[in-house]
Design an enzyme around this catalytic site. Structure first.
Site, mmCIF file in Angstrom:
data_model
loop_
_atom_site.group_PDB
_atom_site.id
_atom_site.type_symbol
_atom_site.label_atom_id
_atom_site.label_comp_id
_atom_site.label_asym_id
_atom_site.label_seq_id
_atom_site.Cartn_x
_atom_site.Cartn_y
_atom_site.Cartn_z
ATOM 1 N N LEU A 79 0.860 -1.181 0.000
ATOM 2 C CA LEU A 79 0.000 0.000 0.000
ATOM 3 C C LEU A 79 0.896 1.231 0.000
ATOM 4 O O LEU A 79 1.893 1.278 0.730
ATOM 5 C CB LEU A 79 -0.899 0.029 1.244
ATOM 6 C CG LEU A 79 -2.196 -0.760 1.214
ATOM 7 C CD1 LEU A 79 -2.818 -0.791 2.612
ATOM 8 C CD2 LEU A 79 -3.191 -0.183 0.219
ATOM 9 N N ASP A 80 0.560 2.238 -0.790
ATOM 10 C CA ASP A 80 1.327 3.476 -0.802
ATOM 11 C C ASP A 80 1.313 4.111 0.584
ATOM 12 O O ASP A 80 0.351 3.930 1.349
ATOM 13 C CB ASP A 80 0.738 4.460 -1.815
ATOM 14 C CG ASP A 80 0.990 4.042 -3.249
ATOM 15 O OD1 ASP A 80 2.003 3.367 -3.494
ATOM 16 O OD2 ASP A 80 0.176 4.399 -4.130
#
Length: 311
Positions: A41-42
């Site tokens: 996930l960013d």
């Protein structure tokens, strides 16, 4: 010495945390030798991060194929080089007057199989380098579009420059690029300002361990109590209990024939697709059942060592 943890953990990553740092914390807390995750996930995003422990690290290729659900906010009228809030604003523009019905209709045009070009700031490899490495140097790589599937794209709220959406999509979908493309199709520009992964396959962010809890003194206890055994880590994949003799032959590299599996089948087991093979509740192997010219066949996709072999 404690036994090696083996299974998966469901972490609700807080916004600002790095996926790689969450993995490092879990590894340090549990004293595990092998820890990974099934889809990063960013940093600006929050939500479900599936952590893989021990033998479960071999499940990544199967979990990567699951559909994922996201919620996010799009801000129309400004564009960033990363298509998210971490980037530099490169352009602004007045936001046209948009009716909710028009936004919903435009969003629905993305549903189905579509081609999507990954963002320049992404981990996609281009000429032997990560695209983001080139983009950070001001070199925008010419990335090839990829086929993805948008199962649904629902507009939850829209007012002025703000659009809230919920997306169900295939693995490999870049939600920030979807947000950018939607803004363009609406006759505007825009970028994704918030993103949350709400689920992956059958697993949900709701009720998962908060990544902030990994900093607590009780973190080891919290994690140890929430490990999902490897045998239960692929709930959408059918399973078959096999006897000890077949389990031993699989673990020395012998591929089972369809006839051997058929002898241990019960009513309702599938004749096509992936199948988990369990012995006394422990995951022994994953096979794929298919047919070639009408003849049923079995391919051995992955064999897992027994618990005693890894501890």
């Amino acid at each position: 010495m404690d036994e090696m943890p083996d299974g998966i953990l469901l972490i609700d990553k807080d916004r600002g945390d790095l996926s790689s740092e969450v993995v490092r914390r879990v590894k340090r807390i549990l004293g595990a030798r092998k820890v990974g995750h099934a889809g990063t996930l960013d940093p600006f995003a929050s939500g479900l991060l599936i952590i893989l422990l021990g033998r479960a690290t071999s499940l990544a290729r199967f979990i990567h194929t699951w559909s994922k659900n996201y919620s996010g906010l799009i801000l129309l009228g400004s564009e960033t080089d990363t298509m998210d809030p971490t980037g530099r604003i490169t352009r602004t523009s007045p936001v046209p007057r948009l009716e909710s019905s028009y936004i919903e209709k435009t969003a629905s045009s993305f549903v189905g199989e579509i081609w999507q070009t990954p963002p320049a700031f992404s981990a996609v490899r281009f000429q032997g380098q990560r695209a983001y490495s080139l983009a950070r140097k001001g070199i925008m790589p010419d990335l090839s579009p990829r086929k993805i599937t948008i199962n649904s794209l629902d507009i939850i709220y829209s007012a002025g420059p703000v659009i809230e959406m919920e997306v169900s999509c295939s693995s490999g979908t870049y939600i920030r690029k979807l947000a950018y493309d939607l803004a363009v199709r609406l006759g505007s520009i825009g970028h994704l300002v918030t993103l949350r992964r709400t689920s992956c396959g059958a697993f949900e962010a709701a009720g998962s361990i908060r990544s902030g809890d990994l900093k607590k003194e009780t973190a080891r206890h919290i994690l140890s109590d929430r490990i999902i055994p490897i045998a239960d880590a692929l709930p959408g994949m059918p399973s078959l209990e096999i006897d000890a003799a077949l389990a031993r032959s699989l673990r020395i590299g012998k591929k089972p024939s369809f006839t051997e599996l058929l002898q241990q089948y019960e009513e309702g087991h599938p004749r096509e697709g992936y199948l988990r093979l369990l012995n006394q509740g422990d995951l022994t192997a994953i096979v794929r059942i298919g047919s070639v010219k009408g003849i049923e066949s079995v391919s051995l996709e992955r064999v897992f060592p027994s618990i005693s072999d890894v501890n």
